[in-house]
Design an enzyme around this catalytic site. Structure first.
Site, short mmCIF file in Angstrom:
data_model
loop_
_atom_site.label_atom_id
_atom_site.label_comp_id
_atom_site.label_asym_id
_atom_site.label_seq_id
_atom_site.Cartn_x
_atom_site.Cartn_y
_atom_site.Cartn_z
N HIS A 58 0.85 -1.19 0.00
CA HIS A 58 0.00 0.00 0.00
C HIS A 58 0.89 1.24 0.00
O HIS A 58 0.69 2.16 -0.78
CB HIS A 58 -0.92 -0.02 1.22
CG HIS A 58 -1.85 1.14 1.30
ND1 HIS A 58 -2.91 1.19 2.17
CD2 HIS A 58 -1.88 2.32 0.65
CE1 HIS A 58 -3.56 2.34 2.03
NE2 HIS A 58 -2.94 3.05 1.12
N GLU A 105 0.70 8.21 -3.75
CA GLU A 105 1.55 7.86 -2.61
C GLU A 105 2.77 8.77 -2.53
O GLU A 105 3.20 9.15 -1.44
CB GLU A 105 1.97 6.39 -2.71
CG GLU A 105 0.85 5.41 -2.44
CD GLU A 105 0.32 5.50 -1.02
OE1 GLU A 105 1.11 5.45 -0.07
OE2 GLU A 105 -0.92 5.65 -0.87
N HIS A 109 2.83 11.01 0.71
CA HIS A 109 3.76 10.47 1.70
C HIS A 109 5.23 10.57 1.31
O HIS A 109 6.08 10.84 2.14
CB HIS A 109 3.41 9.00 1.98
CG HIS A 109 2.02 8.78 2.44
ND1 HIS A 109 1.55 9.22 3.66
CD2 HIS A 109 0.96 8.16 1.83
CE1 HIS A 109 0.28 8.88 3.80
NE2 HIS A 109 -0.11 8.25 2.71
#
Length: 243
Positions: A58, A105, A109
């Site tokens: 993930h 992502e 992040h």
């Protein structure tokens, strides 16, 4: 001389204030959360075809900060050599041919993880995620200790105990909780690292919840920390017999 001394003291004071500001920045992180999800659980809700009978990535999330640099755009050409591995181990379960998931992502992040020199490029970030994933080999560890997809339910303590005993750190294990509460469905496992990429405990509260809409524009679904007392269903890949 007194004036010069005053200037020096003021400059030192400014330097200390500056250092304190950097240390207190909400985007400075001390922990990385390597998150893997079980494709069958995700796709049972989102009507996608998982095709994967192993735990897939993930993401890798710093414990502080999100979207730390909106001007640092994702560029797939910078990770061309990583794409075969990413397509296999970090696929977009809804649109496998798309790089949109990786873009998300990175923006949310990766740009925060890049505060560390060891992760300060897209290639370093995605390469390190793959490295940590393969080093952990969560899927292999679970199979080694006979935690496999099955129509027979597991206890939460059994699953957590296997992971805790093998890695010597506490994971965060998340489930889907269907209405009725008689069973919970294993969905996601987080294993944490410190800033030196050494394993560390994942801290959490019993109310920790991750809404899937937060990362894949999925409505009305959420993972939350598994309940210790409720049986855990680890669903096999559709059409594949349980092991």
């Amino acid at each position: 001389m007194k004036s010069l001394a005053l200037v020096v003291l003021l400059c030192l004071g400014c330097g200390l204030m500056s250092s304190s500001f950097v240390l207190a920045s909400p985007h400075m992180w001390s922990k990385l959360i390597l998150t893997q999800h079980w494709p069958s659980t995700f796709c049972s809700m989102e009507h996608c075809d998982p095709k994967f009978d192993y735990w897939t990535l993930h993401g890798l999330w710093p414990d502080k900060g999100q979207e730390c640099n909106s001007s640092w755009h994702f560029n797939v050409t910078l990770i061309q050599d990583l794409l075969p591995d990413m397509q296999k181990w970090w696929p977009d379960l809804i649109t496998p041919a798309s790089s949109e998931f990786w873009q998300y992502e990175w923006q949310k992040h990766g740009t925060c993880a890049a505060k560390a020199e060891s992760l300060n490029s897209q290639h370093k970030y995605f390469g390190k995620v793959l490295e940590l994933y393969h080093t952990l080999d969560l899927d292999g560890v679970m199979k080694k200790f006979n935690i496999v997809p099955s129509e027979t339910y597991y206890t939460f303590d059994h699953i957590e105990g296997i992971i805790l005993n093998f890695y010597s750190v506490k994971p965060k294990i998340q489930c889907i909780h269907p209405k009725g509460g008689k069973v919970q469905i294993l969905g996601q496992i987080e294993i944490c690292f410190n800033s030196d990429f050494q394993l560390t405990n994942c801290e959490h509260s019993e109310t920790d919840t991750l809404r899937l809409i937060d990362f894949l524009n999925v409505k009305g679904t959420e993972f939350s920390v598994c309940d210790h007392a409720t049986p855990v269903y680890y669903p096999p890949l559709k059409g594949k017999p349980s092991m």
